[in-house]
Write a protein that holds these residues in place. Structure first.
Motif, PDB file in Angstrom:
ATOM      1  N   ASP A 169     -27.204  23.069 -39.442  1.00 16.59           N
ATOM      2  CA  ASP A 169     -25.901  22.067 -38.959  1.00 16.59           C
ATOM      3  C   ASP A 169     -25.733  21.253 -38.401  1.00 16.59           C
ATOM      4  OD1 ASP A 169     -23.005  21.920 -38.651  1.00 16.59           O
ATOM      5  OD2 ASP A 169     -22.413  23.746 -38.484  1.00 16.59           O
ATOM      6  N   LYS A 170     -26.436  20.451 -38.404  1.00 18.64           N
ATOM      7  CA  LYS A 170     -26.377  18.960 -37.480  1.00 18.64           C
ATOM      8  C   LYS A 170     -25.706  18.415 -36.266  1.00 18.64           C
ATOM      9  CE  LYS A 170     -29.796  14.887 -37.080  1.00 18.64           C
ATOM     10  NZ  LYS A 170     -30.588  14.033 -38.651  1.00 18.64           N
ATOM     11  N   PRO A 171     -24.373  18.491 -36.525  1.00 20.42           N
ATOM     12  CA  PRO A 171     -23.320  18.508 -36.188  1.00 20.42           C
ATOM     13  C   PRO A 171     -23.047  18.904 -34.405  1.00 20.42           C
ATOM     14  CG  PRO A 171     -22.783  18.497 -38.239  1.00 20.42           C
ATOM     15  CD  PRO A 171     -23.722  18.081 -38.329  1.00 20.42           C
ATOM     16  N   LYS A 172     -23.994  20.691 -34.428  1.00 20.84           N
ATOM     17  CA  LYS A 172     -23.864  21.051 -33.885  1.00 20.84           C
ATOM     18  C   LYS A 172     -24.400  20.416 -32.343  1.00 20.84           C
ATOM     19  CE  LYS A 172     -22.038  25.534 -35.167  1.00 20.84           C
ATOM     20  NZ  LYS A 172     -22.436  26.728 -35.233  1.00 20.84           N
ATOM     21  N   LEU A 173     -25.748  19.807 -32.645  1.00 16.39           N
ATOM     22  CA  LEU A 173     -26.880  19.391 -32.412  1.00 16.39           C
ATOM     23  C   LEU A 173     -26.453  18.897 -30.828  1.00 16.39           C
ATOM     24  CD1 LEU A 173     -30.034  18.427 -34.418  1.00 16.39           C
ATOM     25  CD2 LEU A 173     -29.254  21.016 -32.930  1.00 16.39           C
ATOM     26  N   SER A 174     -25.144  18.124 -31.302  1.00 17.01           N
ATOM     27  CA  SER A 174     -25.197  16.648 -29.883  1.00 17.01           C
ATOM     28  C   SER A 174     -24.398  17.414 -28.917  1.00 17.01           C
ATOM     29  CB  SER A 174     -24.850  15.344 -30.316  1.00 17.01           C
ATOM     30  OG  SER A 174     -23.786  16.164 -31.542  1.00 17.01           O
ATOM     31  N   LYS A 175     -23.375  18.741 -29.677  1.00 17.01           N
ATOM     32  CA  LYS A 175     -22.315  19.962 -29.226  1.00 17.01           C
ATOM     33  C   LYS A 175     -22.760  20.882 -28.336  1.00 17.01           C
ATOM     34  CE  LYS A 175     -19.102  18.592 -32.295  1.00 17.01           C
ATOM     35  NZ  LYS A 175     -19.709  17.341 -33.173  1.00 17.01           N
ATOM     36  N   ALA A 176     -24.043  21.312 -28.646  1.00 14.37           N
ATOM     37  CA  ALA A 176     -24.723  23.026 -28.298  1.00 14.37           C
ATOM     38  C   ALA A 176     -26.484  22.466 -27.990  1.00 14.37           C
ATOM     39  CB  ALA A 176     -24.035  23.625 -28.850  1.00 14.37           C
ATOM     40  N   LEU A 177     -26.917  22.012 -27.367  1.00 10.80           N
ATOM     41  CA  LEU A 177     -28.025  21.464 -27.461  1.00 10.80           C
ATOM     42  C   LEU A 177     -29.025  22.193 -27.301  1.00 10.80           C
ATOM     43  CD1 LEU A 177     -26.825  18.197 -26.454  1.00 10.80           C
ATOM     44  CD2 LEU A 177     -29.026  17.996 -26.655  1.00 10.80           C
ATOM     45  N   ASN A 178     -28.901  23.406 -26.454  1.00  6.24           N
ATOM     46  CA  ASN A 178     -29.773  24.604 -26.919  1.00  6.24           C
ATOM     47  C   ASN A 178     -30.081  25.635 -27.385  1.00  6.24           C
ATOM     48  OD1 ASN A 178     -27.283  25.630 -25.914  1.00  6.24           O
ATOM     49  ND2 ASN A 178     -27.749  27.176 -24.520  1.00  6.24           N
ATOM     50  N   VAL A 179     -28.779  25.552 -28.575  1.00  5.07           N
ATOM     51  CA  VAL A 179     -29.169  26.414 -29.949  1.00  5.07           C
ATOM     52  C   VAL A 179     -29.754  27.261 -30.746  1.00  5.07           C
ATOM     53  CG1 VAL A 179     -28.544  24.688 -31.718  1.00  5.07           C
ATOM     54  CG2 VAL A 179     -27.428  27.337 -31.785  1.00  5.07           C
ATOM     55  N   GLU A 180     -30.100  27.724 -31.060  1.00  5.25           N
ATOM     56  CA  GLU A 180     -31.536  28.567 -31.739  1.00  5.25           C
ATOM     57  C   GLU A 180     -31.149  27.891 -32.894  1.00  5.25           C
ATOM     58  OE1 GLU A 180     -33.821  30.093 -30.712  1.00  5.25           O
ATOM     59  OE2 GLU A 180     -32.699  30.163 -29.089  1.00  5.25           O
ATOM     60  N   SER A 181     -32.134  27.597 -33.445  1.00  3.91           N
ATOM     61  CA  SER A 181     -32.282  26.944 -35.521  1.00  3.91           C
ATOM     62  C   SER A 181     -31.674  28.846 -36.252  1.00  3.91           C
ATOM     63  CB  SER A 181     -34.124  27.028 -35.257  1.00  3.91           C
ATOM     64  OG  SER A 181     -34.563  27.811 -35.800  1.00  3.91           O
ATOM     65  N   SER A 182     -32.225  29.010 -35.591  1.00  2.00           N
ATOM     66  CA  SER A 182     -31.772  30.897 -36.869  1.00  2.00           C
ATOM     67  C   SER A 182     -30.274  30.512 -37.325  1.00  2.00           C
ATOM     68  CB  SER A 182     -32.064  31.912 -36.168  1.00  2.00           C
ATOM     69  OG  SER A 182     -31.768  33.059 -34.792  1.00  2.00           O
TER      70      SER A 182
END
Length: 520
Positions: A169-182
């Protein structure tokens, strides 16, 4: 309630009508959310029939009762995904899964557990000597692969991505940069094995040879294909000023980039160049985590060209209240450093537009435009037989703008492209007709947008900007060509659905005091 069959056919509606009238008292065109066990179920009375489907959007779990119902389709109020209320099938995106569908009876089950449903798929048959190769690890490739299996394609499917993880879910990267890949994987690893989809990560295709129907990887290996999908997306355009190659200057393109930016920026000074949607989301995220955040943009306000100066100014004010400093009508001309590093204790995050990832097509005769976007028709076909393209890398005809050729980097549109490409690979003639829909999140508040506003000449506002609750209509030639909103759901979802059905929304409708036609 019993699970519906794949066909979506329902039993005689007599007992359904009696139950719904007692429990929900719904008029035609109305919905009601009911709780069965621990699950939310959406009861719908539409076009004289009653139906029941899962009550939560399969994308992020938004309550569909707050969405918009037009005919036999409900559209999510948050991100625009659409579901058929007769059978629960997903009909527009984002998201991958359909909704559970139920036949309503007198005796309701009290043990419902499903909130979404994977459509039935076949798997690979080794004797089928046919290979479809999907280049790119985004939603276009994944939806293409799933659509192929949902339509009984039993040949070999290979997805090739240079990312280290399967589609996420690439849009989440800029909204929560510390998200776990799983937590952001679109499908678990065993999904691909179950449905016979080969997932090749950490591999990059560097060239395509249509005459031999093969691609070449960066490690020199070759792979043959019968049909090919180019879904390589875009990459961030780096700054070219002196110092842009110093350590401490970052780009956000991958999961690893997000983790690196997060760990490097905590408690540091962060400078974001380019007041784009991604740049603003990153600035918003670090507003309470970095020592300071500064934004450098070339326009007077963020989002000015897309959303207009009023919404841009409001967005800027929201972040200024969280101590983000703006340097607008300006640009970075030099980044100074020492010993190969940025001299100040700062992390500089660059967002200066995007470049389509079409370099692998050099010499292939696949046509690209002046921006290097891959040119496709309404069936997602390129000019070369058996080569299709989808997602951000493409330039395609947009139905709601009279087939004007556009490049749209929306998560939702990439999903739709993948589905259309798959169906046309299987000779099931299908045109791309989705309405663009996107969202951005700043400090927990979502701005939603539908349509295509390029060339708009006027914006009509409803609500109150000072209260940060508004609906904006973008007007061109006395027609509503796009809409944006903040805290005004489900207005934008409704506008998107009306556009999808071919309705022309006029300037007079936007100006009217009565907005009951928007179901708000």
């Amino acid at each position: 309630m019993n699970q519906c069959q794949e066909t979506g056919q329902t039993e005689t509606q007599e007992e359904v009508t009696e139950l719904v009238c007692q429990e929900a008292d719904l008029k035609d065109g109305q919905m009601k959310e009911v709780t069965v066990g621990d699950q939310k179920v959406l009861l719908v009375h539409s076009e004289g029939q009653y139906s029941a489907v899962g009550g939560r959007c399969s994308h992020y779990g938004a309550p569909l009762i707050k969405g918009t119902l037009v005919g036999d389709r409900v559209r999510c109020p948050f991100h625009g995904a659409c579901f058929n209320v007769r059978n629960g099938d997903i009909e527009d995106y984002p998201g991958l899964d359909s909704l559970p569908c139920y036949k309503v009876k007198w005796h309701l089950s009290q043990s419902l557990t499903a909130t979404k449903r994977v459509k039935e798929m076949c798997s690979v048959v080794p004797d089928v000597k046919h290979t479809i190769l999907l280049i790119g690890g985004g939603p276009a490739s994944l939806v293409c692969a799933e659509t192929l299996r949902q339509n009984c394609y039993q040949g070999r499917i290979i997805i090739i991505t240079k990312d280290s993880v399967p589609p996420f879910d690439k849009p989440k990267l800029s909204k929560a940069l510390n998200v776990e890949s799983s937590s952001i994987l679109l499908r678990p690893d065993d999904f691909y094995q179950r449905y016979g989809m080969e997932m090749w990560t950490k591999k990059e295709v560097v060239s395509v040879n249509p005459a031999k129907k093969e691609v070449k990887m960066s490690d020199g290996t070759l792979q043959r294909y019968d049909q090919l999908l180019i879904a390589t997306g875009c990459r961030a355009r780096p700054l070219t000023c002196p110092g842009s190659d110093l350590e401490g200057v970052k780009l956000l393109q991958s999961y690893e980039d997000a983790k690196d930016i997060y760990s490097s920026s905590l408690g540091q000074k962060v400078v974001v160049t380019g007041a784009s949607f991604i740049g603003m989301e990153v600035a918003s995220y670090f507003s309470d985590k970095a020592a300071s955040v500064a934004m450098v943009g070339t326009t007077q306000y963020p989002f000015e060209r897309t959303l207009g100066s009023e919404i841009g100014q409001l967005s800027m004010q929201m972040l200024e209240e969280k101590n983000v400093k703006f340097h607008m009508n300006d640009r970075v001309t030099e980044i100074r450093g020492e010993n190969g590093k940025v001299s100040l204790p700062a992390i500089i995050f660059m967002t200066d537009g995007v470049i389509p990832n079409s370099d692998l097509l050099a010499g292939s005769e696949v046509e690209v435009d002046s921006r290097k976007a891959v040119i496709v028709d309404k069936f997602m076909r390129t000019n070369v037989p058996d080569i299709f393209a989808a997602g951000d890398v493409t330039s395609f005809p947009l139905t709601i703008r009279g087939d004007q050729r556009v490049s749209i980097g929306h998560w939702q549109m990439s999903h739709a492209h993948g589905r259309v490409a798959a169906l046309n690979m299987l000779k099931k003639s299908t045109k791309i007709e989705s309405v663009p829909f996107f969202w951005t999140v700043l400090l927990g508040k979502s701005i939603r947008y539908a349509g295509y506003g390029e060339g708009y000449t006027e914006i009509i506002f409803k609500g109150k900007m000072e209260e940060r609750k508004f609906l904006a209509f973008y007007i061109k030639d006395d027609v509503v060509v796009a809409a944006a909103s903040l805290m005004f759901d489900p207005a934008v979802a409704c506008i998107a659905e009306l556009m999808a059905r071919g309705q022309i929304l006029t300037k007079a409708q936007a100006q009217a005091e009565d907005l009951s036609w928007l179901q708000i």
